[in-house]
Scaffold this motif. Sequence first.
Motif, mmCIF file in Angstrom:
data_model
loop_
_atom_site.group_PDB
_atom_site.id
_atom_site.type_symbol
_atom_site.label_atom_id
_atom_site.label_comp_id
_atom_site.label_asym_id
_atom_site.label_seq_id
_atom_site.Cartn_x
_atom_site.Cartn_y
_atom_site.Cartn_z
ATOM 1 N N SER A 70 18.216 -53.590 22.994
ATOM 2 C CA SER A 70 19.616 -53.642 22.563
ATOM 3 C C SER A 70 19.890 -54.900 21.749
ATOM 4 N N GLU A 116 24.360 -53.564 24.276
ATOM 5 C CA GLU A 116 24.214 -54.724 25.156
ATOM 6 C C GLU A 116 24.084 -54.322 26.616
ATOM 7 N N THR A 124 21.030 -54.850 17.755
ATOM 8 C CA THR A 124 22.202 -55.576 17.276
ATOM 9 C C THR A 124 21.800 -56.570 16.194
ATOM 10 N N THR A 130 28.512 -51.462 20.202
ATOM 11 C CA THR A 130 27.902 -52.752 20.504
ATOM 12 C C THR A 130 27.717 -52.939 21.994
#
Length: 238
Positions: free
Chosen positions: A29, A238, A33, A234
């Motif tokens: 993750s 995360e 990102t 997002t």
Amino acid sequence: MLDLQAARLVAASTTDTRIGSTKKAKADSEYQTGHKQLKRLLQQLGVPNPIPYSTLGEWGGRWSKGDLSTWVHRREFVSTLVADTAATLTSIQGSGALVTASTTADPTWASLQDRIDGLARALEQARTDDDRQDVGRRAREILIDATSIIRDPDLVPDGDDEPKAADAKQWIGLYLKRYAAGSSHKELRVFVRATWDLAQRVTHSGVDHVEAYAAAQATVTVVRVLQLLESDSTERLE
């Protein structure tokens, strides 16, 4: 960011394979990102992104091949992969030259709020056809700016041409196809397309206050929806 992404590639291919699935998911993750952020930064500078892997899984499919059988080979591969771009960025940094691609900051959700406030004032003060057309123009430009925040070449299906940067309707459509897919979001996708069409109509045609209001309010709603989708995507990473 380039160095950080390279380090993440190295770590993913040289770490003990017994690492837990939770740590692997977290690492992936963070990498995804960072991949998205790096692409935007490099696009701003007009520099191609040298890293083709959008996930650590894609990278795993590459380093697991026989020519990268050792940790040394993988480190060397990553170093070579980013070397030219790193040299280009170092040259830009050390030249002291003006980077024209960065003279105007890319829109952000925070900066869009100023545009939205201006749209609200324009609508409140609109008295003539020209005033109402200005409301449509402002709404359209806000949608284009929102597009620049979410625009990502990875959204474009393989083999398709990338839409023009100002083609907000196409870019938002691609974004919703990725992050708001399925029959449960059908009405949302229709609403977004209709919002762009309405803003276009208000910009180019003589309309009354009701249509100008509808275009402005719908534009604000679309921006908020895109902002929420971006935040949710997002958080999922995360």
